[in-house]
Design a protein around this motif. Structure first.
Motif, short mmCIF file in Angstrom:
data_model
loop_
_atom_site.label_atom_id
_atom_site.label_comp_id
_atom_site.label_asym_id
_atom_site.label_seq_id
_atom_site.Cartn_x
_atom_site.Cartn_y
_atom_site.Cartn_z
N TRP A 123 -3.77 -8.61 -11.80
CA TRP A 123 -4.05 -9.12 -10.47
C TRP A 123 -5.55 -9.20 -10.26
N ARG A 124 -6.00 -10.23 -9.53
CA ARG A 124 -7.40 -10.30 -9.08
C ARG A 124 -7.43 -10.92 -7.70
N GLN A 125 -8.32 -10.42 -6.87
CA GLN A 125 -8.48 -10.98 -5.53
C GLN A 125 -9.47 -12.12 -5.59
N THR A 175 -3.24 -10.44 7.15
CA THR A 175 -4.39 -10.58 6.27
C THR A 175 -4.61 -12.04 5.90
N GLU A 200 -6.09 -12.61 2.82
CA GLU A 200 -6.43 -12.45 1.40
C GLU A 200 -5.64 -13.41 0.51
N THR A 201 -6.26 -13.78 -0.60
CA THR A 201 -5.59 -14.55 -1.66
C THR A 201 -5.69 -13.72 -2.94
N TRP A 202 -4.54 -13.54 -3.59
CA TRP A 202 -4.48 -12.81 -4.85
C TRP A 202 -3.84 -13.69 -5.92
N THR A 240 -12.32 -14.49 -4.08
CA THR A 240 -13.39 -14.31 -3.10
C THR A 240 -13.72 -15.60 -2.36
#
Length: 119
Positions: free
Chosen positions: A27-29, A16, A18-20, A31
């Motif tokens: 937690w927040r992802q 992946t 993704e950055t979290w 964008t």
């Protein structure tokens, strides 16, 4: 920023990009676009500049990455510098006294061990 940053990752079927962020117990992802898909990138927090520095990562059957990125708490930025060649299994930390991110060792594609140090 008093936060934990998690980048990339892999499962049995995919990697992946993704950055979290974990901050304030939640937690927040993120964008904001950033580093490409990868597993096991190296991360260090450069406290004097309030930046998370990311180097490389693995891509499964492809050679490891050798790109460098910085996270300022809001967005990723690719750092266009000449740096370490691609490698897996290295270690990276921040030396606060000297204000430098230090990367050591790892393994080249094909298995040759590296004992070099980069700042």
């Amino acid at each position: 920023h008093d936060a934990l940053v998690v980048v990339g990752g892999s499962s049995p079927t995919a990697s992946t990009s993704e950055t979290w962020i974990r901050s304030g117990g939640h937690w927040r992802q993120v964008t904001s676009p950033g580093p490409s898909t990868r597993a096991e990138p190296l991360l260090a927090y450069a406290s004097d500049r309030a930046r998370v520095v990311l180097f490389g990562g693995d891509r499964g059957d492809s050679p490891p990455l050798s790109d460098t990125w910085e996270w300022d708490g809001a967005r990723w930025q690719r750092v266009d510098t000449v740096g370490p060649p691609m490698r897996s299994g290295a270690a990276m930390a921040y030396d606060a006294r000297r204000r430098r991110v230090v990367l050591f060792g790892g393994t080249r594609p094909g298995g040759a061990e590296l004992d070099d140090t980069w700042e």
